[in-house]
Motif scaffolding. Structure first.
Motif, short mmCIF file in Angstrom:
data_model
loop_
_atom_site.label_atom_id
_atom_site.label_comp_id
_atom_site.label_asym_id
_atom_site.label_seq_id
_atom_site.Cartn_x
_atom_site.Cartn_y
_atom_site.Cartn_z
N VAL A 46 -12.67 6.05 4.88
CA VAL A 46 -12.46 4.91 5.79
C VAL A 46 -12.32 3.62 4.99
O VAL A 46 -11.43 2.79 5.26
N LEU A 47 -13.18 3.43 3.99
CA LEU A 47 -13.11 2.23 3.15
C LEU A 47 -11.78 2.16 2.42
O LEU A 47 -11.21 1.06 2.24
N GLN A 48 -11.26 3.31 1.99
CA GLN A 48 -10.01 3.33 1.22
C GLN A 48 -8.85 2.78 2.03
O GLN A 48 -7.90 2.20 1.45
N LEU A 49 -8.89 2.94 3.34
CA LEU A 49 -7.83 2.42 4.18
C LEU A 49 -7.71 0.91 4.03
O LEU A 49 -6.61 0.36 3.91
N PHE A 50 -8.84 0.22 4.01
CA PHE A 50 -8.85 -1.24 3.88
C PHE A 50 -8.54 -1.68 2.45
O PHE A 50 -7.82 -2.66 2.24
N LEU A 51 -9.05 -0.95 1.47
CA LEU A 51 -8.78 -1.30 0.09
C LEU A 51 -7.31 -1.09 -0.26
O LEU A 51 -6.72 -1.86 -1.03
N GLY A 52 -6.72 -0.02 0.29
CA GLY A 52 -5.29 0.20 0.08
C GLY A 52 -4.45 -0.93 0.64
O GLY A 52 -3.45 -1.34 0.04
N HIS A 53 -4.86 -1.46 1.80
CA HIS A 53 -4.15 -2.58 2.39
C HIS A 53 -4.24 -3.82 1.50
O HIS A 53 -3.24 -4.52 1.29
N LEU A 54 -5.44 -4.08 0.95
CA LEU A 54 -5.61 -5.23 0.06
C LEU A 54 -4.73 -5.09 -1.18
O LEU A 54 -4.11 -6.05 -1.64
N SER A 55 -4.69 -3.88 -1.74
CA SER A 55 -3.86 -3.63 -2.91
C SER A 55 -2.38 -3.82 -2.59
O SER A 55 -1.62 -4.38 -3.40
N ALA A 56 -1.95 -3.39 -1.41
CA ALA A 56 -0.55 -3.57 -1.01
C ALA A 56 -0.20 -5.04 -0.83
O ALA A 56 0.94 -5.46 -1.14
N GLU A 57 -1.15 -5.85 -0.37
CA GLU A 57 -0.91 -7.29 -0.23
C GLU A 57 -0.67 -7.93 -1.60
O GLU A 57 0.16 -8.84 -1.73
N VAL A 58 -1.40 -7.47 -2.62
CA VAL A 58 -1.19 -7.98 -3.98
C VAL A 58 0.20 -7.60 -4.47
O VAL A 58 0.90 -8.41 -5.10
N VAL A 59 0.61 -6.36 -4.20
CA VAL A 59 1.95 -5.92 -4.59
C VAL A 59 3.01 -6.78 -3.90
O VAL A 59 3.99 -7.19 -4.53
N ALA A 60 2.81 -7.07 -2.62
CA ALA A 60 3.77 -7.88 -1.87
C ALA A 60 3.92 -9.27 -2.49
O ALA A 60 5.03 -9.82 -2.54
N GLU A 61 2.84 -9.83 -2.98
CA GLU A 61 2.87 -11.18 -3.54
C GLU A 61 3.44 -11.21 -4.96
O GLU A 61 4.21 -12.11 -5.30
N HIS A 62 3.05 -10.25 -5.78
CA HIS A 62 3.36 -10.33 -7.21
C HIS A 62 4.45 -9.35 -7.67
O HIS A 62 5.02 -9.55 -8.73
N GLN A 63 4.71 -8.30 -6.91
CA GLN A 63 5.72 -7.31 -7.30
C GLN A 63 6.59 -6.94 -6.09
O GLN A 63 6.57 -5.81 -5.62
N PRO A 64 7.33 -7.91 -5.56
CA PRO A 64 8.10 -7.65 -4.33
C PRO A 64 9.12 -6.54 -4.46
O PRO A 64 9.40 -5.84 -3.48
N ALA A 65 9.69 -6.33 -5.66
CA ALA A 65 10.65 -5.24 -5.83
C ALA A 65 9.97 -3.89 -5.66
O ALA A 65 10.55 -2.95 -5.10
#
Length: 459
Positions: A233-252
């Protein structure tokens, strides 16, 4: 195949094989801490038996993990000499910290963990278990910090020009806490907790299905189920946080993960599909505007797509990025549903009556491994064509002297040796499981325990 492709395949193969073991040791370390801590708190010898047995499994995993990890250090010098020179000053500090603060701690207390029973007090032995677990956690920190710096470089400047350029640290803590390191460390830790705990679930389910060591298996299953459910369950939220970092810093990379081509438009979130690279479109089942909503909490906010980047600056293997990313998410959602359902049956008192569910847990041990591997494949292929994002291309990071024939021959050799190592691991693991937690003399000296085990096994 050319040198670059072969070198990438070789490194991917060796590191993917190695990564079978560190998550298991980290996750199993957490379970051992809980088991032995419960033994100290309750005095119930069953939890001591749990700890003793799974320490044997831990030792096997730790040994194979160390052996398979050594090869990668040599590959940096043989296949990736330019890369090693470029990142050497940055990685040198991180990997030195891993050796001093992590591996030394873990291996230093490992002897007490393995051989300290009846030689040190129970509290000292428990302390050693905690230290070995923390050592494995610290090791993951520094490895992920080094990898995260490649994804989102920070705290450095470039010295030299052209092929002689290299990165030097200007701010050590900025390098450590680069924009993606914290989220990725947490994501890796929790993925490891799931993998290790699922190994315990698998072994316990095996015993329960065969009516062997039933009381032992039920206790181990319950502890591991709590760890796996909370972590999933925790991984679901942590995965979302990690994806937000990718969206900001690695858009490609994000655009490749979701198959989003339009340069600036609201992006759908695909549940599954396939990227048609030639027609620049993605075919599959999607939630309209779903990626925009997850990223910006608005269905209409534009997301930067692949067409906003030059073709040479986009990940080349779009379908590998897309499919591995979605495989990771699919397995993660399945594990959440599976563990929550198991917890519901536990609450209803019907958990161990469902043989189909026990079979699912026994064979499901492969799922966290697949999710971990898929996540890393998505992250690393999505970073391409950069080995250090935005600074050093993978094609420029190769050693100039190595040939394709040399890489291919070493790849074949590694494949052969690693296949033998994996076969040895499975053989020894199966041997320990078949032997079980108790030696024959344990029953010879304790007839009551033998009688109880027989009665539990018949139920």
């Amino acid at each position: 195949m050319d040198v670059e492709i072969l070198s990438r395949i070789q490194f991917a193969f060796t590191i993917a094989f190695h990564y079978i073991y560190p998550p298991l040791s980290i996750g199993l370390g957490l379970v051992l801490v809980i088991m032995e801590g419960t033994y100290l708190r309750t005095g119930n010898k069953l939890y001591e038996d749990l700890t003793r047995f799974f320490i044997k499994i831990f030792a096997l995993i730790f040994g194979i993990g160390v052996a398979t990890g050594i090869v990668m250090e040599f590959e940096f010098g043989t296949n990736w000499a330019t890369y090693s020179r470029y990142v050497g000053d940055v990685f040198g500090s991180a990997l030195a910290a891993e050796g001093i603060f992590a591996f030394a701690l873990e291996s230093g207390f490992l002897g007490i963990l393995l051989f300290g029973w009846n030689k040190v007090s129970p509290r000292v032995h428990f302390f050693s278990t905690v230290m070995v677990f923390l050592g494995s956690m610290f090791s993951a920190i520094w490895i992920v910090v080094a990898n995260s710096w490649q994804q989102t470089p920070a705290g450095y400047h470039i010295v030299g020009e052209g092929m002689e350029a290299r990165a030097e640290i200007t701010d050590f803590w900025a390098m450590v806490f680069n924009p993606s390191s914290v989220e990725r460390i947490l994501h890796v830790w929790v993925g490891a907790f799931i993998a290790g705990a699922f190994l315990v679930l698998s072994i316990s389910a095996y015993y329960l299905l065969r009516h062997k060591h039933v009381e032992f298996a039920k206790a181990a299953f319950k502890i591991a189920l709590v760890v796996t459910t909370a972590s999933s369950v925790l991984q679901l939220f942590l995965g979302h946080l990690s994806a937000e970092v990718v969206a900001e810093h690695q858009p490609a990379k994000l655009a490749a993960m979701e198959g989003h081509f339009e340069a600036s438009a609201p992006a759908d979130m695909y549940l599954f599909g396939y990227i048609d690279k030639e027609k620049q479109r993605t075919v599959g089942l999607a939630i309209p505007g779903g990626l925009s909503f997850l990223t910006h909490q608005d269905f209409e906010t534009p997301i930067t797509g692949l067409n906003a980047f030059k073709p040479e600056d986009r990940p080349g293997s779009l379908n590998i990025v897309f499919q591995t990313y979605h495989l990771m998410i699919a397995i993660g959602m399945f594990l959440i549903a599976l563990t929550l359902f198991a917890c519901y049956l536990w609450w209803k008192g019907k958990l161990f009556q469902q043989r189909w569910l026990l079979h699912l847990f026994m064979w499901g041990v492969i799922l966290p491994q697949l999710a971990n591997q898929a996540g890393w494949f998505a992250a690393e292929t999505g970073r391409q064509p950069w080995v250090v994002y935005g600074h050093l291309r993978t094609s420029d990071a190769l050693s100039k002297a190595v040939t394709a024939e040399q890489v291919l021959s070493s790849l074949i050799m590694f494949a052969f040796i690693y296949t033998l190592l994996f076969a040895l691991f499975i053989y020894l693991l199966n041997k320990k499981i078949q032997h079980g937690p108790y030696d024959k003399h344990d029953f010879e000296h304790n007839p009551l325990q033998e009688s109880m085990a027989a009665q539990l096994g018949s139920k």
